[in-house]
Design an enzyme around this catalytic site. Structure first.
Site, short mmCIF file in Angstrom:
data_model
loop_
_atom_site.label_atom_id
_atom_site.label_comp_id
_atom_site.label_asym_id
_atom_site.label_seq_id
_atom_site.Cartn_x
_atom_site.Cartn_y
_atom_site.Cartn_z
N SER A 65 0.82 -1.21 0.00
CA SER A 65 0.00 0.00 0.00
C SER A 65 0.85 1.26 0.00
CB SER A 65 -0.92 0.03 1.23
OG SER A 65 -1.92 -0.93 1.10
N GLN A 66 0.23 2.31 -0.51
CA GLN A 66 0.83 3.64 -0.47
C GLN A 66 1.12 4.00 0.99
OE1 GLN A 66 -2.02 6.30 -2.14
NE2 GLN A 66 -0.79 8.13 -1.72
#
Length: 214
Positions: A65-66
């Site tokens: 994930s970011q």
């Protein structure tokens, strides 16, 4: 040997500044992100991009994930030292590492065997010790260890799995990205045996949470 250089540290400091500019205020979250070598969770070809605020592909068709998303979800949980947290979707292990550094006891479930094996080896090498990594179906939660102070789901879910709601402590929080194509970051707070309070925090993008695909 896993390397972590002053250049990496400088890039992490820059990333933390970006996250603060985007509204992340929880000091524990920011410190964890400042201290975790995110590049070690990525394929070496992505190493140079590891501290950009972006999601990247990892094994088994999944993504890491970011950093903003990880920080945002972690901040919603308001983690206190010793909190018992269930994570659905270990993935690369990065979110798990952030929670461990924040002092949580993390139980994490991954349904992709390839990722499960990889992360089970990587985290101890980095000196990060979750309470338990489990290979299995996250939709079922982890009844043997319930109730949890918080539950975090790191993949998009079309609905909230009932077992997860049942395994939450009264006063506990469940953070889950809800939706098919696009996900709305959703937090449920358990008020009592039967009532949950729902909060929504806008749109995020996640890979789908798959059920019974083992």
């Amino acid at each position: 040997m896993l390397k972590d250089t002053s250049k990496h540290q400088g890039l992490r400091n820059k990333l933390v500044t970006q996250l603060e500019e985007k509204g992340i205020t929880d000091k524990n979250v920011l410190e964890a992100i400042r201290n975790i070598p995110r590049h070690q969770f990525l394929e070496s070809s992505f190493e140079d991009f590891a501290y950009q605020d972006k999601a990247f592909p990892i094994a088994a068709g999944q993504t890491i994930s970011q950093p903003y998303t990880v920080a945002f979800q972690s901040q919603l949980l308001e983690v206190k030292k010793g909190d018992k947290i269930l994570e659905i979707g270990t993935g690369s292990g990065y979110q798990c590492a952030v929670l461990c550094l924040m002092g949580a006891q993390v139980f994490s479930i991954e349904r992709q065997n390839e990722l499960f094996k990889k992360t089970s080896l990587l985290l101890p090498k980095m000196g990060i010790r979750p309470k338990k990594l489990i290979f299995g179906d996250g939709y079922k939660g982890l009844e043997t260890e319930a109730p949890f102070d918080s539950i975090i789901v790191t993949a998009g879910a079309p609905f909230i799995p009932q077992p997860l709601m049942a395994q939450l402590k009264i006063g506990g929080k469940l953070v889950i990205p809800l939706g098919e194509e696009h996900q709305i970051m959703t937090m449920l707070v358990r008020k009592n045996e039967t009532q949950f309070e729902k909060h929504e925090y806008g749109e995020f993008r996640f890979v789908p949470l798959l059920e019974n695909k083992n």
